[in-house]
Design an enzyme around this catalytic site. Structure first.
Site, PDB file in Angstrom:
ATOM      1  N   HIS A  36       0.845  -1.207   0.000  1.00 35.27           N
ATOM      2  CA  HIS A  36       0.000   0.000   0.000  1.00 35.27           C
ATOM      3  C   HIS A  36       0.875   1.249   0.000  1.00 35.27           C
ATOM      4  O   HIS A  36       0.596   2.217   0.699  1.00 35.27           O
ATOM      5  CB  HIS A  36      -0.955   0.018   1.207  1.00 35.27           C
ATOM      6  CG  HIS A  36      -2.102  -0.921   1.048  1.00 35.27           C
ATOM      7  ND1 HIS A  36      -3.268  -0.567   0.425  1.00 35.27           N
ATOM      8  CD2 HIS A  36      -2.243  -2.219   1.399  1.00 35.27           C
ATOM      9  CE1 HIS A  36      -4.099  -1.598   0.416  1.00 35.27           C
ATOM     10  NE2 HIS A  36      -3.503  -2.614   0.994  1.00 35.27           N
ATOM     11  N   ILE A  37       1.948   1.181  -0.763  1.00 37.74           N
ATOM     12  CA  ILE A  37       2.889   2.295  -0.800  1.00 37.74           C
ATOM     13  C   ILE A  37       2.957   2.881  -2.207  1.00 37.74           C
ATOM     14  O   ILE A  37       3.293   4.040  -2.393  1.00 37.74           O
ATOM     15  CB  ILE A  37       4.292   1.789  -0.346  1.00 37.74           C
ATOM     16  CG1 ILE A  37       4.294   1.553   1.175  1.00 37.74           C
ATOM     17  CG2 ILE A  37       5.419   2.725  -0.728  1.00 37.74           C
ATOM     18  CD1 ILE A  37       4.090   2.791   2.027  1.00 37.74           C
ATOM     19  N   ASP A  38       2.575   2.075  -3.211  1.00 40.99           N
ATOM     20  CA  ASP A  38       2.727   2.577  -4.589  1.00 40.99           C
ATOM     21  C   ASP A  38       1.872   3.809  -4.849  1.00 40.99           C
ATOM     22  O   ASP A  38       2.329   4.784  -5.454  1.00 40.99           O
ATOM     23  CB  ASP A  38       2.497   1.484  -5.645  1.00 40.99           C
ATOM     24  CG  ASP A  38       1.171   0.741  -5.555  1.00 40.99           C
ATOM     25  OD1 ASP A  38       0.418   0.967  -4.594  1.00 40.99           O
ATOM     26  OD2 ASP A  38       0.891  -0.063  -6.477  1.00 40.99           O
ATOM     27  N   ALA A 116      -6.195 -14.053  -5.316  1.00 38.09           N
ATOM     28  CA  ALA A 116      -5.292 -14.489  -4.246  1.00 38.09           C
ATOM     29  C   ALA A 116      -4.224 -13.443  -3.953  1.00 38.09           C
ATOM     30  O   ALA A 116      -3.236 -13.719  -3.275  1.00 38.09           O
ATOM     31  CB  ALA A 116      -4.644 -15.818  -4.614  1.00 38.09           C
ATOM     32  N   ASP A 164       1.984  -3.400  -9.660  1.00 35.29           N
ATOM     33  CA  ASP A 164       1.740  -4.727 -10.235  1.00 35.29           C
ATOM     34  C   ASP A 164       2.114  -4.758 -11.716  1.00 35.29           C
ATOM     35  O   ASP A 164       2.852  -5.637 -12.164  1.00 35.29           O
ATOM     36  CB  ASP A 164       0.253  -5.105 -10.074  1.00 35.29           C
ATOM     37  CG  ASP A 164      -0.188  -5.079  -8.625  1.00 35.29           C
ATOM     38  OD1 ASP A 164       0.679  -4.990  -7.735  1.00 35.29           O
ATOM     39  OD2 ASP A 164      -1.406  -5.152  -8.375  1.00 35.29           O
TER      40      ASP A 164
HETATM   41  C1  GLA Z   1      -3.035  -4.085  -5.093  1.00 38.89           C
HETATM   42  C2  GLA Z   1      -2.849  -2.910  -6.049  1.00 38.89           C
HETATM   43  C3  GLA Z   1      -1.406  -2.417  -6.025  1.00 38.89           C
HETATM   44  C4  GLA Z   1      -0.907  -2.170  -4.605  1.00 38.89           C
HETATM   45  C5  GLA Z   1      -1.235  -3.346  -3.706  1.00 38.89           C
HETATM   46  C6  GLA Z   1      -0.929  -3.069  -2.253  1.00 38.89           C
HETATM   47  O1  GLA Z   1      -2.310  -5.195  -5.543  1.00 38.89           O
HETATM   48  O2  GLA Z   1      -3.193  -3.280  -7.366  1.00 38.89           O
HETATM   49  O3  GLA Z   1      -1.288  -1.266  -6.831  1.00 38.89           O
HETATM   50  O4  GLA Z   1      -1.432  -0.969  -4.106  1.00 38.89           O
HETATM   51  O5  GLA Z   1      -2.595  -3.729  -3.775  1.00 38.89           O
HETATM   52  O6  GLA Z   1       0.431  -2.857  -2.077  1.00 38.89           O
END
Ligand code: GLA
Length: 384
Positions: A36-38, A116, A164
């Site tokens: 939860h940093i992006d 998942a 991602d």
């Molecule tokens: C999901 C989102 C990512 C990222 C993660 C948490 O996978 O698609 O962009 O924020 O949650 O790190």
């Protein structure tokens, strides 16, 4: 668990559509740290895994564009006048935007579990965008494909960050990627050969993730506004605020803002420490940072759930691991576990039996390896 490999997907495609002309593989991703940093413009350290989606395609002999999800055993026939939902929507958007001159037939599937926390949706969208690029012979840059995939995914689903998709396109085998989400810089750090990553799939589908994810993003924006106001600053992101600044502002911001900001600032500090520890091969330190990350994701950012907490605690107390934490958006999905020796059959059996006794869920364990990002080719250039 879906166990389909490239050959099995190819055989199904060949049986139904004939010989393929185009191929592409989109991997899923793991994330060592920086959760939860992006979307806060910070740095994250993901890698692509050796699990993903294989796509096979060819031009059609008639005018019908057909897409077969081999895993779901569902077919989609493209109709420009009827926007569908779910996975079909990503194909609809891509075909509508690119308008291929000839109809195509596509079959796809693999071994990436859906929901998942391994980025199955991003792998699907990135794979589609890459596949059509090679079918149409555009040879676009990876950056252009990345941007297109982000734009298509954001138009339809989670208002996520860009970790991602970037990991899916740009990862390098046996390396983790320190990715700075505000300036796009990528640094590859080798993962020592004797380190192992295990993902434990809680089997809980993160149905809360969309709404709660967007709530966290909103709460964080509120926290940033309050902090900027209190500090008389104009920071663009929460990761730019220091822990000292946050602490001195505690009485002037609300309790939720304080917790969310504290998580983001602490997690970003852990990412920086992990980057150094990875370069130095200090697995113990990274293990400790993973454990701390989980503690804060659970208590400050509040995106965990009882199954994930149980898996992390069980691993920390009973398995020969350096550290563990929940991974991805949260509210279900997988935990990530780091160890410098392979987990034994007995250890994994004990884990699975104990998990089943409590939650009545069959735990799936994936021993994953840092892999190359997207692979694609036209059959005439098939390297295999
Ligand atoms: C999901 C989102 C990512 C990222 C993660 C948490 O996978 O698609 O962009 O924020 O949650 O790190």
């Amino acid at each position: 668990m879906l166990q389909r490999n490239k050959d099995s997907i190819k055989n199904t495609f060949n049986r139904i559509f004939g010989s393929e002309e185009f191929y592409c593989f989109a991997p899923g991703r793991a994330n060592i740290i920086g959760e939860h940093i992006d979307y806060h413009g910070g740095t994250v350290i993901p890698f692509a895994i050796d699990m993903g989606i294989h796509f096979f395609a060819k031009y059609s002999e008639d005018n019908t564009t057909r897409i077969l999800s081999i895993d779901l055993d569902e077919e989609y026939i493209y109709d420009p006048n009827q926007p569908p939902s779910g996975w079909k929507r990503f194909f609809y958007d891509t075909v509508s935007q690119l308008q291929p001159p000839k109809a195509v037939q596509i079959g796809f599937g693999g071994n990436l579990p859906i929901g998942a926390g391994l980025s199955s949706s991003s792998a699907l969208v990135c794979g589609i965008v890459q596949l059509f690029d090679i079918i149409l012979g555009f040879s676009s840059t990876k950056e252009a494909l990345l941007n297109k995939a982000i734009q298509i995914e954001k138009g339809n689903g989670l208002q996520g960050g860009t970790m991602d998709q970037t990991a899916i396109f740009f990862s390098k085998a046996q390396h983790a990627m320190a990715f700075n989400c505000s300036n796009g810089a990528r640094k590859y750090i080798p993962i020592p050969k004797h380190w192992h990553f295990y993902l434990f799939n809680s089997g809980v589908k993160h149905h809360l993730v969309d709404s709660e994810y967007n709530t966290r993003s909103l709460e964080s924006r509120i926290a940033l506004r309050q902090l900027n106001h209190t500090l008389g600053m104009n920071y663009s992101f929460l990761v730019d605020v220091t822990m000292a600044e946050l602490e001195k502002s505690q009485d002037n911001i609300d309790a939720i803002s304080f917790k969310r900001a504290k998580y983001v600032i602490a997690e970003q500090n852990r990412v920086k420490q992990t980057e150094r520890a990875l370069q130095e091969g200090n697995i113990q330190l990274i293990g400790t940072l993973l454990n701390e990350s989980h503690h804060d994701l659970r208590n400050l950012y509040e995106v965990s759930c009882s199954e994930l907490d149980w898996l992390v605690e069980f691993a920390q107390n009973n398995l020969s691991i350096a550290g563990a934490r929940m991974m991805g958006g949260g509210f279900g999905g997988c935990t990530i576990n780091l160890t410098n020796s392979e987990l034994t059959h007995d250890e994994l059996q004990m884990l699975k039996i104990s998990y089943f006794k409590i939650f009545h869920i069959h735990l799936e364990v994936y021993h994953v390896f840092a892999s190359d990002g997207m692979v694609c080719y036209h059959k005439i250039n098939d390297p295999s």
